[in-house]
Design an enzyme around this catalytic site. Structure first.
Site: not given
Ligand code: NAD
Ligand code: WQD
Length: 337
Positions: A126, A151, A155
Site C-alpha cells: 500500500s 496496519y 505492510k
Molecule cells: P478486502 O477486505 O475486501 O479483501 C481481503 C479478503 O481477504 C477478504 O475477503 C477477507 O475475508 C480475506 N481474508 C482476510 N484475512 C484472511 C485470512 N487470514 N485468511 C483467509 N482470508 C482472509 O480487502 P481489499 O480492499 O480487497 O484489499 C486486498 C489487499 O490489498 C489487502 O492486503 C489490503 O491490505 C491491500 N490494500 C487495500 C487497499 C484498499 O484501499 N482497498 C489499499 C492498499 C492495499
Molecule cells: C480519501 C480522502 C479523506 C472519508 C486509506 C488508507 C490507505 C489505503 C487506502 C490500504 C481523504 C477524505 C474520506 C470521508 C472524507 N488502504 N474523506 N470524508 O485515507 O487516503 O487511505 O485507504 O492500504 O492505507 O489509509 O483513503 O478513502 O479514507 O480517504 O473527506 O468520509 O477522502 O480525508 O482525503 P486514505 P480514504
C-alpha cells in the site's frame, strides 16, 4: 493446460476483480478466503460472470496445515496474496489482530511458496508505507518512514520479510505492488466493495450517501494547501488494479525477476474532484458538508508510475467518472438484492 494461480483473499474487493481478470487472461484461479471480510454469494457472482466453476477453500491463511493442504492438492503455478485486514483505524485499537493476521499469513505463504517451489508471488502492499511524501509524484525509492498505524506497519514488515527471503533465496521471484486508492467496481455492477458497517473510505461513503443509507458526507477539511482546499489522492479503478496483477504474473513468466512497484494513475484528485466526478457520472447531487480535518490524513499523495508502466507494460485506463459510474451500479445492485 491452464496455469493455476492461488488467490488468497479472492472473495474480497480487489481479489474478486482480479479473479475475473485472471480467467480472462487464460489462468485458472483458485481462492483461499476465510470470509472474515466477504460473503459466500460473491463466489456465485464470480461464477455467473465468468461462466465457470471456481473453487474457494474457506480456510484461514494463518493456519499452516490447512494452507499446506491446498499446496499439496493443487498444482500451484503462482500466488497472489491479498488476504489481510485493512482498516487503518481499527488496527490502532486491535494491533495484535493485525500483526497476527497480516504477518502470520504472509509467513505461511512464503514458507509454502518456498517448500512447493512456486516461482511467482505477488503481494498487496500500500502507498501507506510511505507516510507523508517529501516529493510528489512519489516514486518507489522514496524513504520509508515510521508507519503511522499498525496496519501500515504490517505492510512495511511484510515488504521487508519478502525482500529478506528473496535475498536469502528462500523464494525466487516476487512482485510487491503498492496500491494507491482503489475505487470503482466491475462494469457489470455485479461485484464491488462490501464495506462492513459505516465506511471509512471516501468512495463507499459517497455511494451510501447517494443511496440514502447515510444522510450526508463530511469532507474532512477544506483548508489544505491544494487547488480547492481538500486532500489529494491517486484514485485508481479496481479493474486497472486487477490488470496490474495479471501483468505481474506475466512478467515473472518471461524472466526471473522481482520488483516493488507503485500502482496508481499518476494523477492527484481532490475530494471535491471525486464528488464532481460522481455527480457528472450519475446526475445525482450529493449531500455534503465540510468538517474538521481527520487525524492522520496527509495533504496530498499521488504515484510516480514510470517504473510500473515500464516493467509491467501497463497503464491505468479508466477515468474517475467511470469508476464512480461503476461503483454506483454496484450500489444500486446491492439495494435491489
Ligand atoms: P478486502 O477486505 O475486501 O479483501 C481481503 C479478503 O481477504 C477478504 O475477503 C477477507 O475475508 C480475506 N481474508 C482476510 N484475512 C484472511 C485470512 N487470514 N485468511 C483467509 N482470508 C482472509 O480487502 P481489499 O480492499 O480487497 O484489499 C486486498 C489487499 O490489498 C489487502 O492486503 C489490503 O491490505 C491491500 N490494500 C487495500 C487497499 C484498499 O484501499 N482497498 C489499499 C492498499 C492495499
Ligand atoms: C480519501 C480522502 C479523506 C472519508 C486509506 C488508507 C490507505 C489505503 C487506502 C490500504 C481523504 C477524505 C474520506 C470521508 C472524507 N488502504 N474523506 N470524508 O485515507 O487516503 O487511505 O485507504 O492500504 O492505507 O489509509 O483513503 O478513502 O479514507 O480517504 O473527506 O468520509 O477522502 O480525508 O482525503 P486514505 P480514504
Amino acid at each position: 493446460m491452464e496455469k493455476t494461480i492461488l488467490v488468497t483473499g479472492g472473495l474480497g474487493y480487489i481479489g474478486s476483480h482480479t479473479v475475473l481478470t485472471l480467467i480472462n487472461a487464460g489462468y485458472k484461479p483458485i481462492i483461499v478466503d476465510n470470509l472474515c471480510n466477504s460473503q459466500p454469494w460473491i463466489l456465485t457472482q464470480l461464477e455467473k460472470l465468468s461462466g465457470q466453476k471456481i473453487k474457494n477453500h474457506a480456510i484461514d491463511c494463518t493456519n499452516f496445515s490447512d494452507l499446506e493442504a491446498v499446496f499439496k492438492n493443487e498444482p500451484i503455478h503462482g500466488v497472489i496474496h491479498f488476504a489481510a485486514l485493512k482498516a487503518v483505524n481499527e488496527s490502532v485499537h486491535e494491533p495484535l489482530s493485525y500483526y497476527n493476521n497480516n504477518v502470520k499469513s504472509l509467513l505461511n505463504i512464503i514458507e509454502l511458496v518456498s517448500k512447493y517451489k512456486v516461482r511467482k508471488l505477488v503481494f498487496s502492499s500500500s502507498c501507506t508505507v510511505y507516510g507523508t511524501a517529501d516529493k510528489l509524484p512519489i516514486s518507489e525509492d522514496h524513504p520509508i518512514k515510521t508507519a503511522e498505524s499498525p496496519y501500515g506497519s504490517t505492510k512495511q514488515m511484510c515488504e521487508r520479510i519478502i525482500n529478506d527471503c528473496l535475498k536469502a533465496k528462500k523464494i525466487e521471484n516476487a512482485v510487491i505492488l503498492r496500491y494507491f486508492n482503489p475505487i470503482g467496481a466491475h462494469s457489470s455492477g455485479l461485484i464491488g466493495e462490501l464495506p462492513l458497517g459505516i465506511p471509512n473510505n471516501l468512495a463507499p461513503y459517497i455511494m451510501q450517501t447517494a443511496a440514502g443509507i447515510r444522510s450526508s458526507l463530511t469532507i474532512y477539511g477544506n483548508n489544505y494547501n491544494t487547488h480547492d482546499g481538500t486532500c489529494i489522492r491517486d484514485y485508481i479503478h479496481v479493474m486497472d488494479l486487477a490488470e496490474a496483477h495479471v501483468k505481474s504474473i506475466e512478467v515473472m513468466e518471461v524472466s526471473a525477476t522481482s520488483h516493488t512497484l507503485n500502482i496508481g494513475t499518476g494523477k492527484g484528485n481532490s475530494v471535491l474532484d471525486v464528488i464532481n466526478a460522481f455527480e457528472n457520472a450519475t446526475g445525482i447531487k450529493l449531500n455534503y458538508t465540510y468538517g474538521e480535518r481527520r487525524i492522520g490524513d496527509i495533504e496530498k499523495i499521488y504515484a510516480d508510475t514510470n517504473l510500473s508502466e515500464e516493467i509491467l507494460k501497463w497503464k491505468s485506463k479508466h477515468s474517475l467518472e467511470e469508476a464512480m459510474r461503476d461503483s454506483w451500479k454496484w450500489q444500486m445492485y446491492l439495494k435491489s438484492k
